[in-house]
Each structure stands twice: as structure tokens, then as C-alpha cells.
Design a protein around this motif. Structure first.
Motif, PDB file in Angstrom:
ATOM      1  N   LYS A   1       2.660  -5.796   3.100  1.00  0.00           N
ATOM      2  CA  LYS A   1       1.595  -7.136   3.659  1.00  0.00           C
ATOM      3  C   LYS A   1       1.618  -8.275   3.424  1.00  0.00           C
TER       4      LYS A   1
ATOM      5  N   ASN B   1      -1.539  -1.282  15.631  1.00  0.00           N
ATOM      6  CA  ASN B   1      -0.477  -0.508  15.802  1.00  0.00           C
ATOM      7  C   ASN B   1       0.757  -0.707  16.411  1.00  0.00           C
TER       8      ASN B   1
ATOM      9  N   SER C   1       3.577   0.427   2.257  1.00  0.00           N
ATOM     10  CA  SER C   1       3.283  -0.664   3.802  1.00  0.00           C
ATOM     11  C   SER C   1       3.030  -1.580   2.848  1.00  0.00           C
TER      12      SER C   1
ATOM     13  N   GLN D   1       1.537  -6.005   8.567  1.00  0.00           N
ATOM     14  CA  GLN D   1       1.843  -5.085   7.502  1.00  0.00           C
ATOM     15  C   GLN D   1       2.735  -3.961   8.118  1.00  0.00           C
TER      16      GLN D   1
ATOM     17  N   LYS E   1       4.567  -0.413   8.280  1.00  0.00           N
ATOM     18  CA  LYS E   1       4.176   0.112   7.578  1.00  0.00           C
ATOM     19  C   LYS E   1       5.837   1.804   7.639  1.00  0.00           C
TER      20      LYS E   1
ATOM     21  N   SER F   1       8.505   3.790  12.019  1.00  0.00           N
ATOM     22  CA  SER F   1       7.877   2.608  11.212  1.00  0.00           C
ATOM     23  C   SER F   1       6.958   1.826  12.113  1.00  0.00           C
TER      24      SER F   1
ATOM     25  N   ASP G   1       1.550  -0.953  -0.109  1.00  0.00           N
ATOM     26  CA  ASP G   1      -0.202  -0.138   0.173  1.00  0.00           C
ATOM     27  C   ASP G   1       0.649   0.905  -0.017  1.00  0.00           C
TER      28      ASP G   1
ATOM     29  N   GLY H   1       7.013   5.328   7.027  1.00  0.00           N
ATOM     30  CA  GLY H   1       6.124   6.595   7.333  1.00  0.00           C
ATOM     31  C   GLY H   1       7.208   7.620   7.245  1.00  0.00           C
TER      32      GLY H   1
ATOM     33  N   ALA I   1       3.729   7.126   2.995  1.00  0.00           N
ATOM     34  CA  ALA I   1       3.889   5.606   3.613  1.00  0.00           C
ATOM     35  C   ALA I   1       3.802   4.667   2.995  1.00  0.00           C
TER      36      ALA I   1
END
Length: 217
Positions: free
Chosen positions: A60, A126, A58, A79, A81, A97, A48, A83, A56
């Protein structure tokens, strides 16, 4: 799933016709059942991308049930992430992250044999992993206290599923801040105005591509 049940009933009735091959019918039934199972369960890999004041990426992985032939699909997975704020002039930056555990549910509309339009929702828990602070006039500094230890986020999406691919547009919102705003204010108050836009960001729009790998249980 309705079509496969009807097919199995028809094939069973064929076995009652004199002269029809029992072994051939059994082979077709087994092949049909196997196809239904393989088509229903799947693993997923994807990525993503989302933007606002921050961008960002991501990647997954996940597992799920359902295909474009079913009205509902459900997935769970992990996932990662990453950023990073866009850099404009003298603005300071905080990159971060997270690791997210997500669960999603899609409703498939206008279903065809190998494609459909869908709408869906996702909830994720998260965990903050790492963070780096980069003042505009200095080098990057590792400071993992900038990132929240954990927070929840929600996502709405709409997209297309074609064969084993899914392309989706999404709107994601952090239900609590991804960055530790209190710590950032106390430790970096002298540059707080330069960080304001990125640390208060909660909403992002994005696009995602996912590939499904069917398997049999």
C-alpha cells in the motif's frame, strides 16, 4: 502541538530580554516551526498480510496527517490486494486481486515523544481486477468473472508506532463478498463443494508494517 506553541511563546519572550540575539531567536523559531510541519504531514508505504482459508498480501501507499505526538492520525491511500487459498489435497482454488482505496483513523494512546500505542479503524472501497481458477486436476484458467466488480470492507486494528514505523494487528471483514458467488455456483457447480470455504470467507486476521515519510507543506 501544544508543546510547540508554548516553545514559540517562550522564544518570543526571550526577544524582549535586552542583549538577547534577535537573529538567533528567529532561527530557533523557524527551525521549530519547520520541525512541527515536517513531523505532522507524511507519506506512507507498507505491506499487510492476512490469513484464514485464504492468505493475502497487500502492498500500500498513502498520505496522511498526524504523528505519534498527536491524539489522532488520519490516512488515505491505495492498496493492491492479492489473495490465494491455501492448497489442501483435492480442493480447487480461486486466486484473485483487488485494488482498494482506503481511509483510516487512529487514536494514539500512551503517547511519548517518538512512540505510542494506538487503536484504529479503516474503511475501503475495493475494485476487482483479475481472477484465476485452478481445478485440482487441471491447469490454471484465467476467469475474471469470479471476482466481484466492487465491494466494501472494514478493518479494526491495534498496534505500536515507534519513530517512523508502525506495526499493527488487524481484523478485516468484507461487507459484501469479494468473489462473485452466483457466477461461481452457476459455472462451477460440479466443483462447488471444493470451493465452498474460500468463496464464503469474509473475515481475516492480519499483521501490517508501515513506514512513514514526513514532509513539509
Amino acid at each position: 502541538m501544544k508543546k510547540s506553541r508554548i516553545t514559540l511563546i517562550i522564544l518570543y519572550l526571550l526577544t524582549l530580554i535586552p542583549g538577547y540575539s534577535q537573529s538567533k531567536t528567529e532561527q530557533i523559531i523557524l527551525r521549530n516551526e519547520r520541525f512541527s510541519k515536517i513531523d505532522f504531514y507524511h507519506a506512507a508505504i507498507g505491506i499487510d498480510a492476512a490469513v484464514h482459508h485464504n492468505w493475502a498480501l497487500s502492498p500500500k501507499i498513502g498520505i496522511g496527517i498526524g504523528s505519534s505526538r498527536n491524539i489522532l492520525n488520519a490516512n488515505i491511500g491505495l492498496q493492491y490486494k492479492l489473495g490465494n487459498p491455501f492448497y489442501f489435497g483435492n480442493n480447487d482454488r480461486i486466486s484473485y486481486s483487488h485494488l482498494a482505496m482506503y481511509a483510516s483513523l487512529d487514536i494514539n494512546l500512551l503517547r511519548g515523544k517518538e512512540r505510542c500505542l494506538f487503536v484504529g479503524g479503516e474503511i475501503a472501497h475495493n475494485w476487482g481486477l483479475s481472477s484465476d481458477y485452478t481445478p485440482s486436476t487441471e491447469v490454471e484458467q484465467e476467469d475474471n468473472y469470479n471476482v466481484s466488480k466492487h465491494f466494501f470492507s472494514a478493518k479494526a486494528k491495534i498496534g505500536l508506532k515507534i519513530k517512523r514505523y508502525e506495526l499493527a494487528l488487524s481484523y478485516e471483514y468484507d461487507l459484501s463478498p469479494a468473489l462473485n458467488q452466483k457466477y461461481i455456483y452457476e459455472s462451477k457447480y460440479y466443483n462447488y463443494d471444493k470451493l465452498y470455504d474460500s468463496i464464503f470467507e469474509r473475515a481475516r486476521i492480519g499483521i501490517g508494517l508501515t513506514y512513514y515519510i514526513p514532509f513539509e507543506i
